[in-house]
Design a protein around this motif. Structure first.
Motif, mmCIF file in Angstrom:
data_model
loop_
_atom_site.group_PDB
_atom_site.id
_atom_site.type_symbol
_atom_site.label_atom_id
_atom_site.label_comp_id
_atom_site.label_asym_id
_atom_site.label_seq_id
_atom_site.Cartn_x
_atom_site.Cartn_y
_atom_site.Cartn_z
ATOM 1 N N LEU A 47 65.559 45.958 67.943
ATOM 2 C CA LEU A 47 66.479 46.671 67.178
ATOM 3 C C LEU A 47 67.074 47.677 67.703
ATOM 4 O O LEU A 47 68.246 48.134 67.797
ATOM 5 C CB LEU A 47 66.112 46.903 65.689
ATOM 6 C CG LEU A 47 65.769 45.851 65.108
ATOM 7 C CD1 LEU A 47 64.943 46.154 63.635
ATOM 8 C CD2 LEU A 47 66.870 45.079 64.524
ATOM 9 N N VAL A 99 68.873 39.615 65.362
ATOM 10 C CA VAL A 99 69.656 40.248 66.772
ATOM 11 C C VAL A 99 69.243 39.237 67.979
ATOM 12 O O VAL A 99 70.194 38.984 68.618
ATOM 13 C CB VAL A 99 68.943 41.703 66.725
ATOM 14 C CG1 VAL A 99 69.601 42.126 68.128
ATOM 15 C CG2 VAL A 99 69.429 42.290 65.682
ATOM 16 N N VAL A 136 72.732 47.433 61.718
ATOM 17 C CA VAL A 136 72.671 46.335 62.340
ATOM 18 C C VAL A 136 73.829 45.402 62.334
ATOM 19 O O VAL A 136 74.475 45.045 63.239
ATOM 20 C CB VAL A 136 71.319 45.711 62.533
ATOM 21 C CG1 VAL A 136 71.372 44.284 63.340
ATOM 22 C CG2 VAL A 136 70.243 46.622 62.955
ATOM 23 N N ASP A 150 69.702 47.976 72.020
ATOM 24 C CA ASP A 150 70.677 46.862 71.530
ATOM 25 C C ASP A 150 71.444 46.521 72.734
ATOM 26 O O ASP A 150 72.172 45.498 72.871
ATOM 27 C CB ASP A 150 71.627 47.527 70.457
ATOM 28 C CG ASP A 150 72.284 48.625 70.888
ATOM 29 O OD1 ASP A 150 72.881 48.842 72.091
ATOM 30 O OD2 ASP A 150 71.999 49.640 69.893
ATOM 31 N N ILE A 199 76.472 41.621 64.014
ATOM 32 C CA ILE A 199 75.670 40.513 63.496
ATOM 33 C C ILE A 199 76.409 39.834 62.088
ATOM 34 O O ILE A 199 76.474 40.421 61.167
ATOM 35 C CB ILE A 199 74.200 41.102 63.123
ATOM 36 C CG1 ILE A 199 73.568 41.450 64.434
ATOM 37 C CG2 ILE A 199 73.524 39.637 62.618
ATOM 38 C CD1 ILE A 199 73.319 40.906 65.453
#
Length: 369
Positions: A287, A55, A25, A290, A6
């Protein structure tokens, strides 16, 4: 299949336990069991939501999907007596029903793009009855894609008629099946399977096996988790990780749908989980999972207001119009039994998102700018 890196600014976090989660993340690293627990336990709901929204935006921008669909239960007669179910009936019970293929076809309006079919485990219907339902819809409503029969139902065809899951799916596909719903997973816990009296239906291993078979046949499917009853937070995370593992293997899941337990008359807990808890589960799911393309805010169980909020907490789908949904409403869900297209569009726009009408396989029909 790993997480997506990200590229985004730091998010404001009040809970220091979320800082290493966000670092993972951002770096495209996978969350582990401890990370999932930290997300489910945090009081920093806004920080959690900001991470999940980042996300979501990396995957689908500001688009939120919906489908014009018809929800059909061919029957509520069921051999099972699951402790959490207000829907099932036994032969002779008040409110028991059975629909013929012809009756089912008449329920489907011409503009429907997805027919969602789930029902009870009927004590007597032969497998050919289910084939006939799919074939009738496919022949009479060819514009509608058919999403039908949970892994629990496919497993029941084996238990009742000794039709192997692969054969059942091949035959259903030949009749017109396009994709599978994700119901029947409940919660992947042997403890709860016994405590909640659903040992007579597909357990975790069997549910996952049937979806693996479906994906091998190029039949895409959804996945669910029933939460907000007597499960532990650790059991929720276990469930998510097992789904992620199968998705790594097959890449066959389209969307994940957290299903908020409706207290109804079963009353496993005194009151329904709060909207805050529902948002926490949606965000954590986005989260941890993914490798799932989509996470859904199921308005039927969450309610319209909470579902709209969830579109800023990682969800990018609200299911659809769901005319005549009965399972959640048998448990006294307070949401309406179906919404018009205009209401769905407004729900999405209220969240500051762009509504995108899709079909059952997430092909874009129209972007509602």
């Amino acid at each position: 299949m790993g997480a997506t890196r990200i590229e985004a600014e730091n998010v404001r976090l009040r809970d220091r336990r979320l800082a290493p989660v966000w670092e993972k993340v951002r770096a495209g690293e996978r969350l582990d069991h401890g990370d999932g627990l930290a997300c489910l336990e945090t009081d920093d709901l806004l920080g959690l939501g900001r991470m999940a929204d980042r996300v979501k935006r990396a995957k689908s921008g500001d688009w939120v999907y919906f489908v014009i669909n018809r929800y059909i239960n061919p029957t509520n007669l069921c051999v099972l007596s699951c402790a959490f179910c207000d829907f099932a009936r036994k032969p002779g019970d008040a409110g028991a029903f059975e629909h013929t293929p012809e009756e089912i076809v008449r329920m489907i309006e011409p503009d429907v793009r997805e027919v969602h079919i789930v029902g009870g485990h009927h004590p007597d219907w032969p497998f050919e009855r289910y084939e006939a339902i799919i074939r009738a819809i496919h022949e009479e409503r060819p514009q509608a894609q058919i999403k039908a029969f949970t892994a629990a139902e496919i497993d029941y065809f084996w238990r009742r008629w000794k039709i192997e899951p692969r054969e059942a799916l091949v035959r259903l596909r030949a009749a017109g099946l396009h994709t599978m719903p994700g119901g029947g997973a409940e919660i992947f816990s042997a403890r709860l399977q016994k405590a909640l009296r659903f040992t007579g239906k597909a357990g975790a291993d069997r549910w996952l096996e049937i979806h693996r078979i479906a994906h091998g046949l190029d039949i895409r499917s959804n996945a669910t988790m029933l939460y907000g009853h007597v499960e532990t937070l650790a059991e929720r995370v276990d469930h998510l990780l097992r789904l992620r593992e199968l998705q790594d293997e097959t890449a066959g899941f389209l969307t994940f749908i957290p299903l908020l337990y409706q207290v109804g008359d079963t009353k496993l807990v005194p009151r329904q989980a709060s909207p805050i808890e529902a948002l926490r589960v949606v965000a954590t799911s986005r989260l941890v999972l993914d490798n799932f393309p989509h996470v859904e805010a199921y308005w039927v169980m969450m309610g319209e207001a909470s579902a709209s909020l969830a579109l800023n907490f990682g969800a990018d789908d609200v299911n659809g119009t769901l005319v005549d949904e009965r399972i959640a409403h048998a448990a006294r869900a307070e949401s309406p039994a179906g919404l018009a297209r205009e209401q769905i569009v407004r729900m999405i726009r209220d969240a500051g998102r762009t509504p995108v009408e899709r079909d059952a396989l997430y092909n874009v029909v129209q972007v509602w700018n």
